[in-house]
Design a protein around this motif. Sequence first.
Motif, PDB file in Angstrom:
ATOM      1  N   VAL A  78       0.841  -1.203   0.000  1.00  0.00           N
ATOM      2  CA  VAL A  78       0.000   0.000   0.000  1.00  0.00           C
ATOM      3  C   VAL A  78       0.873   1.249   0.000  1.00  0.00           C
ATOM      4  O   VAL A  78       1.767   1.398   0.837  1.00  0.00           O
ATOM      5  CB  VAL A  78      -0.931   0.029   1.227  1.00  0.00           C
ATOM      6  CG1 VAL A  78      -1.790   1.295   1.201  1.00  0.00           C
ATOM      7  CG2 VAL A  78      -1.812  -1.210   1.261  1.00  0.00           C
ATOM      8  N   ARG A  79       0.625   2.143  -0.935  1.00  0.00           N
ATOM      9  CA  ARG A  79       1.311   3.431  -0.966  1.00  0.00           C
ATOM     10  C   ARG A  79       0.492   4.420  -0.119  1.00  0.00           C
ATOM     11  O   ARG A  79      -0.362   5.140  -0.627  1.00  0.00           O
ATOM     12  CB  ARG A  79       1.447   3.910  -2.406  1.00  0.00           C
ATOM     13  CG  ARG A  79       2.473   3.152  -3.229  1.00  0.00           C
ATOM     14  CD  ARG A  79       3.897   3.525  -2.838  1.00  0.00           C
ATOM     15  NE  ARG A  79       4.112   4.962  -2.998  1.00  0.00           N
ATOM     16  CZ  ARG A  79       4.527   5.523  -4.136  1.00  0.00           C
ATOM     17  NH1 ARG A  79       4.799   4.766  -5.199  1.00  0.00           N
ATOM     18  NH2 ARG A  79       4.700   6.826  -4.224  1.00  0.00           N
ATOM     19  N   TRP A  80       0.788   4.447   1.175  1.00  0.00           N
ATOM     20  CA  TRP A  80       0.018   5.293   2.078  1.00  0.00           C
ATOM     21  C   TRP A  80       0.230   6.776   1.782  1.00  0.00           C
ATOM     22  O   TRP A  80      -0.642   7.607   2.097  1.00  0.00           O
ATOM     23  CB  TRP A  80       0.367   4.976   3.528  1.00  0.00           C
ATOM     24  CG  TRP A  80      -0.093   3.614   3.965  1.00  0.00           C
ATOM     25  CD1 TRP A  80       0.673   2.525   4.226  1.00  0.00           C
ATOM     26  CD2 TRP A  80      -1.452   3.207   4.169  1.00  0.00           C
ATOM     27  NE1 TRP A  80      -0.115   1.441   4.584  1.00  0.00           N
ATOM     28  CE2 TRP A  80      -1.420   1.842   4.560  1.00  0.00           C
ATOM     29  CE3 TRP A  80      -2.685   3.856   4.067  1.00  0.00           C
ATOM     30  CZ2 TRP A  80      -2.571   1.127   4.839  1.00  0.00           C
ATOM     31  CZ3 TRP A  80      -3.840   3.140   4.348  1.00  0.00           C
ATOM     32  CH2 TRP A  80      -3.780   1.790   4.728  1.00  0.00           C
ATOM     33  N   ASP A  81       1.366   7.116   1.196  1.00  0.00           N
ATOM     34  CA  ASP A  81       1.593   8.504   0.837  1.00  0.00           C
ATOM     35  C   ASP A  81       0.617   8.975  -0.236  1.00  0.00           C
ATOM     36  O   ASP A  81       0.301  10.161  -0.335  1.00  0.00           O
ATOM     37  CB  ASP A  81       3.033   8.704   0.362  1.00  0.00           C
ATOM     38  CG  ASP A  81       3.383   7.820  -0.830  1.00  0.00           C
ATOM     39  OD1 ASP A  81       2.925   6.653  -0.876  1.00  0.00           O
ATOM     40  OD2 ASP A  81       4.120   8.285  -1.718  1.00  0.00           O
ATOM     41  N   ILE A  82       0.120   8.012  -1.028  1.00  0.00           N
ATOM     42  CA  ILE A  82      -0.884   8.325  -2.048  1.00  0.00           C
ATOM     43  C   ILE A  82      -2.288   8.149  -1.470  1.00  0.00           C
ATOM     44  O   ILE A  82      -3.156   9.011  -1.629  1.00  0.00           O
ATOM     45  CB  ILE A  82      -0.713   7.420  -3.277  1.00  0.00           C
ATOM     46  CG1 ILE A  82       0.665   7.626  -3.908  1.00  0.00           C
ATOM     47  CG2 ILE A  82      -1.815   7.678  -4.298  1.00  0.00           C
ATOM     48  CD1 ILE A  82       0.981   6.652  -5.024  1.00  0.00           C
ATOM     49  N   ALA A  83      -2.509   7.023  -0.792  1.00  0.00           N
ATOM     50  CA  ALA A  83      -3.842   6.694  -0.278  1.00  0.00           C
ATOM     51  C   ALA A  83      -4.342   7.741   0.711  1.00  0.00           C
ATOM     52  O   ALA A  83      -5.544   8.033   0.758  1.00  0.00           O
ATOM     53  CB  ALA A  83      -3.829   5.319   0.374  1.00  0.00           C
ATOM     54  N   GLY A  84      -3.428   8.320   1.513  1.00  0.00           N
ATOM     55  CA  GLY A  84      -3.854   9.302   2.498  1.00  0.00           C
ATOM     56  C   GLY A  84      -4.457  10.541   1.867  1.00  0.00           C
ATOM     57  O   GLY A  84      -5.553  10.981   2.244  1.00  0.00           O
ATOM     58  N   TRP A  85      -3.766  11.103   0.879  1.00  0.00           N
ATOM     59  CA  TRP A  85      -4.257  12.329   0.244  1.00  0.00           C
ATOM     60  C   TRP A  85      -5.451  12.067  -0.666  1.00  0.00           C
ATOM     61  O   TRP A  85      -6.437  12.820  -0.652  1.00  0.00           O
ATOM     62  CB  TRP A  85      -3.127  12.993  -0.532  1.00  0.00           C
ATOM     63  CG  TRP A  85      -2.044  13.496   0.365  1.00  0.00           C
ATOM     64  CD1 TRP A  85      -0.788  12.985   0.523  1.00  0.00           C
ATOM     65  CD2 TRP A  85      -2.128  14.592   1.285  1.00  0.00           C
ATOM     66  NE1 TRP A  85      -0.086  13.677   1.472  1.00  0.00           N
ATOM     67  CE2 TRP A  85      -0.884  14.684   1.949  1.00  0.00           C
ATOM     68  CE3 TRP A  85      -3.137  15.513   1.601  1.00  0.00           C
ATOM     69  CZ2 TRP A  85      -0.619  15.651   2.921  1.00  0.00           C
ATOM     70  CZ3 TRP A  85      -2.880  16.487   2.563  1.00  0.00           C
ATOM     71  CH2 TRP A  85      -1.638  16.546   3.211  1.00  0.00           C
ATOM     72  N   MET A  86      -5.395  10.990  -1.455  1.00  0.00           N
ATOM     73  CA  MET A  86      -6.544  10.669  -2.297  1.00  0.00           C
ATOM     74  C   MET A  86      -7.741  10.259  -1.452  1.00  0.00           C
ATOM     75  O   MET A  86      -8.894  10.544  -1.790  1.00  0.00           O
ATOM     76  CB  MET A  86      -6.177   9.560  -3.292  1.00  0.00           C
ATOM     77  CG  MET A  86      -5.222  10.017  -4.391  1.00  0.00           C
ATOM     78  SD  MET A  86      -4.944   8.749  -5.663  1.00  0.00           S
ATOM     79  CE  MET A  86      -6.575   8.681  -6.433  1.00  0.00           C
ATOM     80  N   GLY A  87      -7.470   9.569  -0.341  1.00  0.00           N
ATOM     81  CA  GLY A  87      -8.552   9.165   0.552  1.00  0.00           C
ATOM     82  C   GLY A  87      -9.254  10.353   1.177  1.00  0.00           C
ATOM     83  O   GLY A  87     -10.484  10.344   1.351  1.00  0.00           O
ATOM     84  N   ARG A 180       0.942  -3.848  -8.784  1.00  0.00           N
ATOM     85  CA  ARG A 180       0.761  -4.418  -7.441  1.00  0.00           C
ATOM     86  C   ARG A 180       0.462  -3.328  -6.426  1.00  0.00           C
ATOM     87  O   ARG A 180      -0.459  -3.442  -5.602  1.00  0.00           O
ATOM     88  CB  ARG A 180       2.016  -5.202  -7.045  1.00  0.00           C
ATOM     89  CG  ARG A 180       2.026  -5.739  -5.620  1.00  0.00           C
ATOM     90  CD  ARG A 180       3.235  -6.646  -5.420  1.00  0.00           C
ATOM     91  NE  ARG A 180       3.445  -6.989  -4.027  1.00  0.00           N
ATOM     92  CZ  ARG A 180       4.226  -6.306  -3.186  1.00  0.00           C
ATOM     93  NH1 ARG A 180       4.873  -5.238  -3.621  1.00  0.00           N
ATOM     94  NH2 ARG A 180       4.368  -6.693  -1.929  1.00  0.00           N
ATOM     95  N   ASN A 181       1.218  -2.235  -6.477  1.00  0.00           N
ATOM     96  CA  ASN A 181       0.994  -1.118  -5.560  1.00  0.00           C
ATOM     97  C   ASN A 181      -0.297  -0.371  -5.874  1.00  0.00           C
ATOM     98  O   ASN A 181      -0.983   0.115  -4.965  1.00  0.00           O
ATOM     99  CB  ASN A 181       2.172  -0.144  -5.612  1.00  0.00           C
ATOM    100  CG  ASN A 181       3.470  -0.763  -5.156  1.00  0.00           C
ATOM    101  OD1 ASN A 181       4.384  -0.976  -5.955  1.00  0.00           O
ATOM    102  ND2 ASN A 181       3.583  -1.072  -3.871  1.00  0.00           N
ATOM    103  N   ALA A 182      -0.625  -0.287  -7.165  1.00  0.00           N
ATOM    104  CA  ALA A 182      -1.853   0.398  -7.558  1.00  0.00           C
ATOM    105  C   ALA A 182      -3.085  -0.326  -7.027  1.00  0.00           C
ATOM    106  O   ALA A 182      -4.018   0.297  -6.504  1.00  0.00           O
ATOM    107  CB  ALA A 182      -1.922   0.518  -9.081  1.00  0.00           C
ATOM    108  N   VAL A 183      -3.107  -1.649  -7.141  1.00  0.00           N
ATOM    109  CA  VAL A 183      -4.232  -2.453  -6.649  1.00  0.00           C
ATOM    110  C   VAL A 183      -4.345  -2.331  -5.129  1.00  0.00           C
ATOM    111  O   VAL A 183      -5.438  -2.157  -4.581  1.00  0.00           O
ATOM    112  CB  VAL A 183      -4.072  -3.917  -7.071  1.00  0.00           C
ATOM    113  CG1 VAL A 183      -5.104  -4.797  -6.370  1.00  0.00           C
ATOM    114  CG2 VAL A 183      -4.204  -4.053  -8.593  1.00  0.00           C
ATOM    115  N   ALA A 184      -3.196  -2.422  -4.433  1.00  0.00           N
ATOM    116  CA  ALA A 184      -3.195  -2.341  -2.975  1.00  0.00           C
ATOM    117  C   ALA A 184      -3.649  -0.964  -2.502  1.00  0.00           C
ATOM    118  O   ALA A 184      -4.440  -0.835  -1.551  1.00  0.00           O
ATOM    119  CB  ALA A 184      -1.807  -2.654  -2.437  1.00  0.00           C
ATOM    120  N   THR A 185      -3.178   0.079  -3.162  1.00  0.00           N
ATOM    121  CA  THR A 185      -3.556   1.440  -2.784  1.00  0.00           C
ATOM    122  C   THR A 185      -5.026   1.694  -3.085  1.00  0.00           C
ATOM    123  O   THR A 185      -5.727   2.372  -2.320  1.00  0.00           O
ATOM    124  CB  THR A 185      -2.678   2.457  -3.533  1.00  0.00           C
ATOM    125  OG1 THR A 185      -1.299   2.152  -3.281  1.00  0.00           O
ATOM    126  CG2 THR A 185      -2.974   3.873  -3.090  1.00  0.00           C
TER     127      THR A 185
END
Length: 278
Positions: A78-87, A180-185
């Motif tokens: 999971v790319r939390w640096d991406i998921a946090g802001w997009m989330g 892989r990271n895209a799916v997880a994120t």
Amino acid sequence: MAWQFLLELMVLGAFTGFMAGLLGIGGGMLLVPFLTFMFTREQFGAELIVRMAIATSLTTILFTSVSSVRAHHKRGAVRWDIAGWMGLGAVLGTFAGAQVAGLLKSGWLAMFFAFFVGLSALRMLIVAGQKQAVGTAESLPLRPALIGTGSLIGFISSLLGAGGGFLTVPFLSWRGVGLRNAVATSAAMGFPIAAGGLAGYVVAGLHADGLPPGSLGYIYLPALFACAATSVLMAPVGATVAHRIHVQSLKRVFALLLLSLASYMLWKGVHAMGWIQA
């Protein structure tokens, strides 16, 4: 509520959970048409049926996303640096989308669902067996743009009752994030999308007329808990089976099923608008 109806909801949840685990596709595209059919049969209010199906489907992701995210997180995917802001954007987008859904006629909602799911099914047929294109170098936008993109994905997801993976994964892959990271994120994005949708559809439906017993705003709680419980149980089973069989050919069959369900929702939409008679 008859026990047969509850049992049907549990079977539906098990089926959608299994298919989501097997094909890596969110269950919302399946849940919404089937819930629409079941709510119609149970004689819910005509203007409530599609709205409640979308709201209930979207909220199930609160439960189903947790186990998926945990598994991806343990693998460091999971790319939390991406998921946090997009989330953050997704929460705002789904909340706003739920308010819009509360104002739209059910026919427009049904046709919007049919359009997007039909496009997703056609894309699935075209790319089945092909490798997904990935950007050559990571080129993510700045944080405000990530928030804005998350808001747009959340807004669309709130009108479809889906977790947004059909938009998040292609976007991240296009910007150079590994598949892989895209799916997880994308899986991590499911929770804020569902959370914003939960709050939004509760607020939007607070003063709606004719809601059936067991409703929280536009969310039908018996369907939420029945579908979520069995979906969570069956998703890992589907994921296990996916490693043992050739999934690509199944995706073509699934795409045809989605086209059929999109056609049903299109029919519901044009009928609700009074453009055709039953």
